[in-house]
Design a protein around this motif. Structure first.
Motif, short mmCIF file in Angstrom:
data_model
loop_
_atom_site.label_atom_id
_atom_site.label_comp_id
_atom_site.label_asym_id
_atom_site.label_seq_id
_atom_site.Cartn_x
_atom_site.Cartn_y
_atom_site.Cartn_z
N GLY A 51 0.79 -1.22 0.00
CA GLY A 51 0.00 0.00 0.00
C GLY A 51 0.82 1.27 0.00
O GLY A 51 0.26 2.36 0.07
N HIS A 52 2.15 1.17 -0.09
CA HIS A 52 3.02 2.33 0.03
C HIS A 52 4.09 2.31 -1.07
O HIS A 52 4.44 1.25 -1.60
N GLY A 53 4.63 3.50 -1.36
CA GLY A 53 5.73 3.60 -2.29
C GLY A 53 5.42 2.97 -3.63
O GLY A 53 4.37 3.20 -4.24
N ARG A 54 6.32 2.09 -4.09
CA ARG A 54 6.17 1.43 -5.40
C ARG A 54 5.55 0.04 -5.28
O ARG A 54 5.42 -0.67 -6.28
N ALA A 80 -5.78 11.79 11.39
CA ALA A 80 -6.21 13.14 11.00
C ALA A 80 -5.74 13.47 9.59
O ALA A 80 -6.47 14.09 8.80
N VAL A 81 -4.52 13.06 9.26
CA VAL A 81 -4.00 13.30 7.92
C VAL A 81 -4.82 12.51 6.89
O VAL A 81 -5.16 13.04 5.82
N ILE A 82 -5.12 11.25 7.20
CA ILE A 82 -5.93 10.46 6.28
C ILE A 82 -7.29 11.11 6.06
O ILE A 82 -7.79 11.19 4.92
N GLU A 83 -7.91 11.59 7.14
CA GLU A 83 -9.21 12.25 7.01
C GLU A 83 -9.12 13.51 6.16
O GLU A 83 -10.02 13.81 5.37
N THR A 84 -8.03 14.26 6.30
CA THR A 84 -7.83 15.43 5.45
C THR A 84 -7.73 15.01 3.99
O THR A 84 -8.38 15.60 3.11
N LEU A 85 -6.92 14.00 3.71
CA LEU A 85 -6.76 13.54 2.33
C LEU A 85 -8.08 13.05 1.75
O LEU A 85 -8.38 13.28 0.57
N GLU A 86 -8.88 12.38 2.57
CA GLU A 86 -10.18 11.89 2.10
C GLU A 86 -11.14 13.03 1.79
O GLU A 86 -12.03 12.89 0.95
N SER A 87 -10.96 14.15 2.46
CA SER A 87 -11.89 15.28 2.30
C SER A 87 -11.58 16.13 1.07
O SER A 87 -12.42 16.95 0.67
N ARG A 106 -2.39 13.34 -8.27
CA ARG A 106 -3.28 12.80 -7.25
C ARG A 106 -2.46 12.05 -6.23
O ARG A 106 -1.36 11.57 -6.51
N PHE A 107 -3.01 11.93 -5.01
CA PHE A 107 -2.35 11.16 -3.97
C PHE A 107 -2.48 9.69 -4.33
O PHE A 107 -3.58 9.18 -4.55
N ALA A 108 -1.34 8.98 -4.40
CA ALA A 108 -1.30 7.66 -5.01
C ALA A 108 -1.73 6.53 -4.08
O ALA A 108 -1.99 5.42 -4.54
N LEU A 109 -1.78 6.76 -2.78
CA LEU A 109 -2.08 5.67 -1.86
C LEU A 109 -3.58 5.43 -1.76
O LEU A 109 -4.39 6.37 -1.87
N ASP A 110 -3.96 4.18 -1.55
CA ASP A 110 -5.35 3.79 -1.33
C ASP A 110 -5.66 4.06 0.14
O ASP A 110 -5.22 3.33 1.02
N GLU A 144 -7.14 1.28 2.31
CA GLU A 144 -6.14 0.29 2.69
C GLU A 144 -5.25 0.82 3.81
O GLU A 144 -4.99 0.12 4.81
N VAL A 145 -4.79 2.06 3.68
CA VAL A 145 -3.90 2.65 4.68
C VAL A 145 -4.61 2.78 6.02
O VAL A 145 -4.04 2.49 7.08
N ARG A 146 -5.87 3.18 6.00
CA ARG A 146 -6.64 3.29 7.24
C ARG A 146 -6.76 1.93 7.92
O ARG A 146 -6.59 1.81 9.14
N ALA A 147 -7.05 0.89 7.14
CA ALA A 147 -7.18 -0.46 7.72
C ALA A 147 -5.86 -0.92 8.34
O ALA A 147 -5.85 -1.51 9.43
N LEU A 148 -4.75 -0.67 7.67
CA LEU A 148 -3.44 -1.03 8.23
C LEU A 148 -3.19 -0.28 9.53
O LEU A 148 -2.71 -0.86 10.52
#
Length: 270
Positions: free
Chosen positions: A54-57, A133-140, A180-184, A187-191
């Motif tokens: 879920g990260h990088g390459r 909080a960062v994930i929530e910002t990115l989602e918004s 665009r932000f490349a991470l899912d 997936e990142v939230r679940a991890l």
């Protein structure tokens, strides 16, 4: 398991491999400087800078993301390691991935260094610049962005500091004429939530086989509560070491010399 991307830093006379595992929302390159310095001082080691699932390459949007799945990904790499994978050094989320790998590794790991990564379960940290909080910002935010600078400005407008925004921008990719932000983020939230949910104190209290666990704690970090620090100190002995460094959560940034000193003291020359 998924096929992980990694960068190798080869020692001139390698006998063993150490995998460096980054924190959530990061990538293997976050630990490149400390890995290079370690290999320069320990020429019989090779370092891997691993991009966790879920990260990088590495693949993104993987099914059933969890701490255990992330650990099994790294151990799958170990089956093809030359020289053999003998140690893992992980920061934050990566530290707990390393501890989980030790739990399920069947004796193949000799050392795990968990860098400001509290082993126990706890309530997820929220607010401020916490990962959630960062994930929530990115989602918004609406994607894509016309440019990297527009992304950075949007993150700052949401209340986050510029250094964090620039760091997040490392995970941008080209999309529809912009970025665009490349991470899912699902997936990142679940991890991340599984990271908070898992209790790996038993692994630290009773390292399997002959393995040794090394806890590195940032003195100014909030990752360990006072009770957690006391619990860690009570375990210090032959199989478990505890080092407190004058640093915040980003120990490898705040005190790289201290972290390198700990690594050289705790990990063998060969």
């Amino acid at each position: 398991m998924v096929e992980l991307a990694l960068e190798r830093i080869e020692g001139p006379r390698p006998l063993k491999t150490i995998a460096f595992l980054h924190g959530i929302l990061g990538s293997g390159g976050n630990l490149r400087t400390i890995a290079r310095r370690f290999v320069a001082a320990r020429p019989r080691w090779t370092a891997w800078l691993v991009d966790l699932r879920g990260h990088g390459r590495s693949p993104k949007g993987t099914p059933d993301p969890s701490l255990e799945a992330a650990a099994r990904d790294v151990l799958d790499l170990a089956t093809r390691a030359a020289p053999p994978l003998a140690a893992m050094a992980g920061h934050s989320f990566g530290g707990k991935v390393a501890l989980e790998a030790l739990r399920i590794a069947n004796g193949s790991l000799e050392h795990v260094l968990a860098i400001d990564s509290m082993p126990g379960a706890r309530e997820p940290l929220r607010g401020g610049d916490s990962a959630l909080a960062v994930i929530e910002t990115l989602e918004s935010l609406s994607h894509p962005f016309p440019s990297k600078s527009a992304f950075v400005e949007a993150i700052m407008a949401a209340g986050h500091p510029r250094p964090l925004a620039l760091w997040l921008a490392l995970s941008l990719e080209r999309s529809d004429g912009g970025v665009r932000f490349a991470l899912d983020l699902r997936e990142v939230r679940a991890l991340l939530l599984d990271y908070f949910a898992q209790d790996l104190w038993p692994v630290v209290e009773h390292p399997p086989d002959d393995a040794r666990v090394h806890l590195v704690i940032g003195d100014r970090s909030s990752s360990y509560s006072a009770a957690d620090r006391a619990r860690a100190r009570a375990l210090a002995g032959d199989r478990v070491t505890v080092d407190l460094l004058p640093a915040d959560h980003l120990v490898h940034v705040d005190d790289p010399d201290g972290l390198l000193r700990v690594m050289l003291e705790r990990l063998p020359i060969s």
